[in-house]
Design an enzyme around this catalytic site. Sequence first.
Site, short mmCIF file in Angstrom:
data_model
loop_
_atom_site.label_atom_id
_atom_site.label_comp_id
_atom_site.label_asym_id
_atom_site.label_seq_id
_atom_site.Cartn_x
_atom_site.Cartn_y
_atom_site.Cartn_z
N ALA A 126 0.81 -1.22 0.00
CA ALA A 126 0.00 0.00 0.00
C ALA A 126 0.85 1.26 0.00
CB ALA A 126 -0.93 -0.01 1.21
N ASN A 194 1.89 -2.98 7.78
CA ASN A 194 2.83 -3.87 7.09
C ASN A 194 3.70 -3.07 6.13
OD1 ASN A 194 2.17 -6.75 7.93
ND2 ASN A 194 0.14 -5.90 7.50
N HIS A 224 -0.13 7.41 3.70
CA HIS A 224 1.21 7.06 4.18
C HIS A 224 2.19 8.10 3.64
CE1 HIS A 224 -0.41 3.18 5.33
NE2 HIS A 224 -0.82 2.99 4.09
N1 LIG Z 1 1.97 -5.26 2.64
C1 LIG Z 1 1.05 -4.32 2.62
O1 LIG Z 1 1.28 -3.19 2.17
C2 LIG Z 1 -0.31 -4.62 3.11
C3 LIG Z 1 -0.57 -5.79 3.78
N2 LIG Z 1 -1.81 -6.07 4.22
C4 LIG Z 1 -1.97 -7.33 4.94
O2 LIG Z 1 -2.34 -8.34 4.00
C5 LIG Z 1 -3.12 -9.34 4.65
C6 LIG Z 1 -4.41 -9.59 3.86
O3 LIG Z 1 -5.15 -8.39 3.81
P1 LIG Z 1 -6.71 -8.40 3.49
O4 LIG Z 1 -7.00 -9.27 2.34
O5 LIG Z 1 -7.17 -7.00 3.47
O6 LIG Z 1 -7.26 -9.09 4.82
P2 LIG Z 1 -8.70 -9.69 5.11
O7 LIG Z 1 -8.90 -9.59 6.58
O8 LIG Z 1 -9.71 -9.08 4.20
O9 LIG Z 1 -8.54 -11.22 4.69
C7 LIG Z 1 -7.66 -12.09 5.32
C8 LIG Z 1 -8.34 -13.44 5.40
O10 LIG Z 1 -7.38 -14.42 5.80
C9 LIG Z 1 -7.91 -15.15 6.91
N3 LIG Z 1 -6.80 -15.66 7.71
C10 LIG Z 1 -6.04 -15.02 8.62
N4 LIG Z 1 -5.08 -15.84 9.09
C11 LIG Z 1 -5.24 -17.02 8.45
C12 LIG Z 1 -4.56 -18.26 8.51
N5 LIG Z 1 -3.52 -18.46 9.32
N6 LIG Z 1 -5.01 -19.28 7.73
C13 LIG Z 1 -6.08 -19.09 6.92
N7 LIG Z 1 -6.77 -17.95 6.81
C14 LIG Z 1 -6.33 -16.92 7.57
C15 LIG Z 1 -8.77 -14.15 7.64
O11 LIG Z 1 -9.65 -14.81 8.51
P3 LIG Z 1 -10.14 -14.05 9.85
O12 LIG Z 1 -10.86 -12.83 9.37
O13 LIG Z 1 -10.99 -15.07 10.51
O14 LIG Z 1 -8.89 -13.72 10.61
C16 LIG Z 1 -9.45 -13.46 6.47
O15 LIG Z 1 -10.53 -14.23 5.99
C17 LIG Z 1 -3.37 -8.81 6.08
O16 LIG Z 1 -2.45 -9.38 6.98
C18 LIG Z 1 -3.11 -7.33 5.94
O17 LIG Z 1 -2.73 -6.73 7.15
C19 LIG Z 1 -2.86 -5.23 3.99
C20 LIG Z 1 -2.65 -4.04 3.36
C21 LIG Z 1 -1.35 -3.61 2.92
O1 LIG Z 2 -3.44 -0.83 3.34
C1 LIG Z 2 -2.80 0.05 3.94
O2 LIG Z 2 -2.97 1.28 3.73
C2 LIG Z 2 -1.72 -0.31 4.88
C3 LIG Z 2 -1.93 -1.53 5.64
O3 LIG Z 2 -3.04 -1.90 5.98
C4 LIG Z 2 -0.74 -2.28 6.02
O4 LIG Z 2 0.36 -1.85 5.67
O5 LIG Z 2 -0.88 -3.32 6.67
#
Ligand SMILES: NC(=O)C1=CN([C@@H]2O[C@H](COP(=O)(O)OP(=O)(O)OC[C@H]3O[C@@H](n4cnc5c(N)ncnc54)[C@H](OP(=O)(O)O)[C@@H]3O)[C@@H](O)[C@H]2O)C=CC1
Ligand SMILES: O=C([O-])CC(=O)C(=O)O
Length: 273
Positions: A126, A194, A224
């Site tokens: 992001a 993240n 950000h």
């Molecule tokens: N690198 C970056 O810049 C960014 C990273 N992210 C990260 O990316 C990841 C995915 O984001 P997003 O799609 O929005 O998240 P969501 O919450 O929409 O989807 C994640 C899904 O994965 C499930 N889940 C969590 N842990 C596990 C596991 N160990 N095994 C199986 N399923 C699991 C969750 O279930 P439940 O809801 O029950 O926990 C949920 O259904 C998050 O960790 C988020 O913080 C997001 C934005 C930016």
């Molecule tokens: O999506 C965003 O803006 C940032 C975020 O959640 C992450 O870095 O985990």
Amino acid sequence: MIKIGVIGCGFIGTQICLAVDSGAIPAEIFGIFDFSDEKADAVLKLFKNLNGTPQKYTPEEMIESCDLIIECASQEAVLKYALPAAENGVDLMVLSVGAFQDPDFYRKVRETAAASGSKVYIPSGAIAGTDGLKSAAIAGLTSVSVTTRKPVSGLAGSPYLIENGIDLSGLKEPKLVFEGAAAEAVVGFPKNVNVCATISLCGLGFEKTNVRIIADPTISENIHELEVYGDFGHMKMTIENKPSPQNPKTSYLAALSAVSALKRITDPIQVGI
Ligand SMILES: NC(=O)C1=CN([C@@H]2O[C@H](COP(=O)(O)OP(=O)(O)OC[C@H]3O[C@@H](n4cnc5c(N)ncnc54)[C@H](OP(=O)(O)O)[C@@H]3O)[C@@H](O)[C@H]2O)C=CC1
Ligand SMILES: O=C([O-])CC(=O)C(=O)O
């Protein structure tokens, strides 16, 4: 065509599946997994099956059969599946990058992937500016800081707020809720910053990357701001992200960056890497 296994069927997982199923990427979604069968079933229903027909599998089964595992679930999922993937010589894309704040874990993943010949891909997510930051780091950096502003709904439920009794209900003005090292930020706000983990890995590391998190009831974007000083000069970057409709913590751009990374992985020509 590379075979992909997706762990996590939330916003990012869904967008990746739709992009691959559209036929725009020479890859096939072999399998998907989520804690919730309903969420996985809902994603399966979206497929037009243009590039193969995916099914629900366990992560272990996907690691056995896939060329690439995409983690878009949680930091816990990275801790659980990154090493098994690397041990099996399977490539991995990681979105929950904060899991790499543990230096021993990061080192083990790196060494295991190097030994098996697999790759670990970390999309820019992001944020923007990772390309310039990596280039600047070659000459030496003096400071790297990230300021993240999110609407209150995007920060709600974060462990740091709960542990420190910070109540954001009824907030009228922007409030600084965290200031400190990225190492602490990604643990206290595992679903929010993240991006700071990715910036740490590109630049000065988790202990020397400064993070400020502001809860801002006056905005609707996830903003950000990256500021970097070093021998190269000075860089300032601000990104105003639209939150995803399904998950206000996550910006739309995060899913786009995963799709874009997938395009690069499968493309013989690499531009702007
Ligand atoms: N690198 C970056 O810049 C960014 C990273 N992210 C990260 O990316 C990841 C995915 O984001 P997003 O799609 O929005 O998240 P969501 O919450 O929409 O989807 C994640 C899904 O994965 C499930 N889940 C969590 N842990 C596990 C596991 N160990 N095994 C199986 N399923 C699991 C969750 O279930 P439940 O809801 O029950 O926990 C949920 O259904 C998050 O960790 C988020 O913080 C997001 C934005 C930016
Ligand atoms: O999506 C965003 O803006 C940032 C975020 O959640 C992450 O870095 O985990």
